[in-house]
Design a protein around this motif. Structure first.
Motif, PDB file in Angstrom:
ATOM      1  N   PRO A  85      -8.372  12.939 -15.570  1.00 51.03           N
ATOM      2  CA  PRO A  85      -7.391  11.958 -16.766  1.00 51.03           C
ATOM      3  C   PRO A  85      -7.544  12.264 -18.453  1.00 51.03           C
ATOM      4  CG  PRO A  85     -10.087  11.647 -15.818  1.00 51.03           C
ATOM      5  CD  PRO A  85      -9.501  12.613 -15.191  1.00 51.03           C
ATOM      6  N   ARG A 120       2.584   5.198 -11.041  1.00 45.44           N
ATOM      7  CA  ARG A 120       1.926   4.172 -12.052  1.00 45.44           C
ATOM      8  C   ARG A 120       2.360   4.245 -13.501  1.00 45.44           C
ATOM      9  NH1 ARG A 120      -3.731   5.428 -12.079  1.00 45.44           N
ATOM     10  NH2 ARG A 120      -3.395   6.031 -13.906  1.00 45.44           N
ATOM     11  N   GLY A 150       1.218   8.730  -6.617  1.00 40.73           N
ATOM     12  CA  GLY A 150       0.700   7.654  -7.041  1.00 40.73           C
ATOM     13  C   GLY A 150       0.648   7.127  -7.831  1.00 40.73           C
ATOM     14  N   VAL A 151      -0.094   8.336  -8.769  1.00 40.66           N
ATOM     15  CA  VAL A 151       0.104   8.257 -10.502  1.00 40.66           C
ATOM     16  C   VAL A 151       0.679   8.360 -10.870  1.00 40.66           C
ATOM     17  CG1 VAL A 151      -1.283   9.389 -12.502  1.00 40.66           C
ATOM     18  CG2 VAL A 151      -2.756   9.351  -9.895  1.00 40.66           C
ATOM     19  N   PRO A 163      -8.118  16.729  -1.131  1.00 39.86           N
ATOM     20  CA  PRO A 163      -7.773  15.973  -1.978  1.00 39.86           C
ATOM     21  C   PRO A 163      -8.765  17.296  -3.246  1.00 39.86           C
ATOM     22  CG  PRO A 163      -7.370  14.463  -0.830  1.00 39.86           C
ATOM     23  CD  PRO A 163      -8.511  15.444  -0.449  1.00 39.86           C
ATOM     24  N   VAL A 164      -9.718  17.261  -2.935  1.00 37.81           N
ATOM     25  CA  VAL A 164     -10.805  17.776  -4.620  1.00 37.81           C
ATOM     26  C   VAL A 164     -10.058  19.393  -4.426  1.00 37.81           C
ATOM     27  CG1 VAL A 164     -12.497  17.975  -5.078  1.00 37.81           C
ATOM     28  CG2 VAL A 164     -12.284  16.088  -3.858  1.00 37.81           C
ATOM     29  N   HIS A 204       0.908  -1.609   0.589  1.00 37.64           N
ATOM     30  CA  HIS A 204       0.048   0.034  -0.419  1.00 37.64           C
ATOM     31  C   HIS A 204       0.905   1.307   0.190  1.00 37.64           C
ATOM     32  CE1 HIS A 204      -3.743  -1.551   1.676  1.00 37.64           C
ATOM     33  NE2 HIS A 204      -3.329  -2.544   0.457  1.00 37.64           N
ATOM     34  N   LEU A 205       0.623   2.353  -0.822  1.00 33.47           N
ATOM     35  CA  LEU A 205       1.191   3.115  -0.909  1.00 33.47           C
ATOM     36  C   LEU A 205       1.051   3.889   0.683  1.00 33.47           C
ATOM     37  CD1 LEU A 205       0.467   4.600  -4.853  1.00 33.47           C
ATOM     38  CD2 LEU A 205       2.240   2.858  -4.309  1.00 33.47           C
ATOM     39  N   SER A 206       2.267   4.706   0.072  1.00 36.83           N
ATOM     40  CA  SER A 206       2.622   5.541   1.931  1.00 36.83           C
ATOM     41  C   SER A 206       2.101   7.239   2.057  1.00 36.83           C
ATOM     42  CB  SER A 206       4.324   5.488   2.520  1.00 36.83           C
ATOM     43  OG  SER A 206       4.833   6.145   1.457  1.00 36.83           O
ATOM     44  N   TYR A 207       1.366   7.575   0.499  1.00 37.50           N
ATOM     45  CA  TYR A 207       1.037   8.341   0.322  1.00 37.50           C
ATOM     46  C   TYR A 207       0.532   9.209   1.372  1.00 37.50           C
ATOM     47  CZ  TYR A 207       5.008   8.466  -3.399  1.00 37.50           C
ATOM     48  OH  TYR A 207       5.794   7.540  -3.146  1.00 37.50           O
ATOM     49  N   CYS A 208      -0.587  10.693   1.174  1.00 36.08           N
ATOM     50  CA  CYS A 208      -0.833  10.579   1.972  1.00 36.08           C
ATOM     51  C   CYS A 208      -2.486  10.204   0.794  1.00 36.08           C
ATOM     52  CB  CYS A 208      -1.347  12.375   1.792  1.00 36.08           C
ATOM     53  SG  CYS A 208      -0.258  12.748   3.033  1.00 36.08           S
ATOM     54  N   PRO A 209      -4.202  10.796   1.372  1.00 37.11           N
ATOM     55  CA  PRO A 209      -5.073  10.042   0.168  1.00 37.11           C
ATOM     56  C   PRO A 209      -5.531  11.439  -0.945  1.00 37.11           C
ATOM     57  CG  PRO A 209      -5.832  10.326   2.693  1.00 37.11           C
ATOM     58  CD  PRO A 209      -4.008  10.085   2.582  1.00 37.11           C
ATOM     59  N   GLY A 210      -5.066  11.256  -2.202  1.00 32.51           N
ATOM     60  CA  GLY A 210      -4.938  11.789  -3.104  1.00 32.51           C
ATOM     61  C   GLY A 210      -4.308  12.504  -3.585  1.00 32.51           C
ATOM     62  N   CYS A 211      -3.002  11.885  -3.123  1.00 36.29           N
ATOM     63  CA  CYS A 211      -1.088  12.821  -3.545  1.00 36.29           C
ATOM     64  C   CYS A 211      -1.308  12.159  -4.547  1.00 36.29           C
ATOM     65  CB  CYS A 211      -0.623  11.857  -2.960  1.00 36.29           C
ATOM     66  SG  CYS A 211       0.992  12.687  -2.871  1.00 36.29           S
ATOM     67  N   ASN A 245      -6.788  19.815  -5.868  1.00 34.17           N
ATOM     68  CA  ASN A 245      -7.088  20.276  -6.904  1.00 34.17           C
ATOM     69  C   ASN A 245      -6.946  21.452  -7.622  1.00 34.17           C
ATOM     70  OD1 ASN A 245      -5.493  17.873  -7.404  1.00 34.17           O
ATOM     71  ND2 ASN A 245      -6.940  16.467  -7.738  1.00 34.17           N
TER      72      ASN A 245
END
Lengths: 79, 256
Positions: free
Chosen positions: B194, B42, B38-39, B234-235, B28-35, B238
């Motif tokens: 996206p 990937r 991760g993208v 997170p939203v 599981h990624l150690s980053y904060c939610p929405g960081c 952005n």
């Protein structure tokens, strides 16, 4: 009409409930669950699953790679 | 009736169009939610998987939030001292010229402590790919001001907003590096939508192809968010990114 249908599977334990997929979904399929997962986050789940068009927007913006997308194209039926 | 197919049947009968790439581990990624990290992780791994060079790739992890990238990327990884990733990448690439070598760095690593290494690696035109995630703040250490922090932006070391007279302007390092003849490709992208994710992936693919064709250094800046450092959801972060970061760091190709 051969309309493309989609379905998603969310890895609930990976999800951190960031809400980005909910905002990205063009057909408002996804919502955050009121129940929490093992980490204490509210994970995403397909609330309105029938509307999914397998556009992959949710999986593209998901930072935690929780969402798997399936696409189904029905065969054209002769009337 | 095919119109009334249930999601379970779609999963059974339909084709799989998106799943987690095999080049990312199950950790599981150690980053904060929405960081955005991760993208960025990937799509980098997806590009390597599509090119079929996962077993020939060597990544250099920086110091910063992405210091644990070696736990998440299922390829050969090396962790470098703070800011020294381009220097380490230089050594690895010269030793293994046929490998695909890339560095993955944040703005504190690449634009602050590692400015020297970055500029000289680019000036030598080392055949490496630099993936530079710019979120305008030192995320891991608690949201201090970074060289890329915007004017007036509040951080824990600039509580009244960044003062240009005292601390200078946000550094546009990608534009600076694009001036160097060793750099063949310099571009800036984002990963909060996206469509932008798709564009960023194309840019990363082009960068690795440049490396294969021995064209020189490719640098891809990814403007990202730091919702915990910026103290936003997170939203919201952005949206803030789009309103405030993008005018200062406009997206698009700068060179190549």
């Amino acid at each position: 009409m051969a309309k493309i249908k989609g379905a998603i599977v969310v890895d609930t334990e990976r999800c951190k409930g960031c809400n980005l997929c909910v905002v990205a979904c063009p057909t408002d399929v996804i919502a955050l669950n009121k129940l929490v997962n093992g980490k204490g986050f509210n994970p995403a789940f397909p609330e309105n699953h029938g509307a999914c068009i397998a556009c992959m927007s949710c999986s593209l913006v998901c930072p935690d790679m929780c969402i798997t997308v399936y696409r189904y194209k029905p065969q054209k039926e002769t009337v | 009736m095919s119109e009334n197919i249930t999601p379970e049947e779609i999963i059974k009968k339909g084709t799989l169009v998106f799943e987690k790439t095999k080049l990312m581990t199950d950790a599981h990624l150690s980053y904060c939610p929405g960081c955005g990290h991760g993208v960025a992780h990937r799509i980098t791994m997806e590009v390597l998987e599509e090119m079929g060079v996962g077993d020939q790739a060597i990544g250099i992890a920086p110091v910063g939030c992405s210091v644990l990238a070696y736990d998440f990327m299922n390829i050969d990884m090396q962790q470098a001292a703070h800011g020294r990733a381009p220097a380490v990448a230089t050594g690895i690439k010269r030793l293994y010229p046929e490998k695909y070598v890339f560095t993955y760095q944040g703005d504190g690593d690449l634009a602050a402590i590692g400015t020297n290494e970055t500029i000289h690696a680019c000036n030598r035109g080392e055949n490496i790919v630099i993936i530079f995630v710019n979120n305008g703040i030192y995320g891991m250490t608690g949201g201090q001001m970074a060289p890329t922090t915007l004017e007036g932006m509040v951080s824990s070391t600039s509580p009244y907003g960044r003062d240009l007279g005292m601390t200078g302007h946000p550094i546009k390092i990608t534009e600076m590096l694009a001036m160097l003849p060793g750099v063949c490709y310099a571009t800036r992208h984002a990963v909060h939508k996206p469509g932008l994710v798709r564009k960023t992936k194309k840019a990363i693919k082009k960068a690795f192809e440049n490396q294969r064709d021995k064209k020189g250094t490719s640098i891809i800046e990814i403007v990202s968010n730091c919702n915990s450092g910026w103290k936003m959801t997170p939203v919201k972060s952005n949206e803030w990114l789009e309103e405030n970061m993008l005018p200062v760091f406009p997206l698009g190709d700068i060179k190549g």
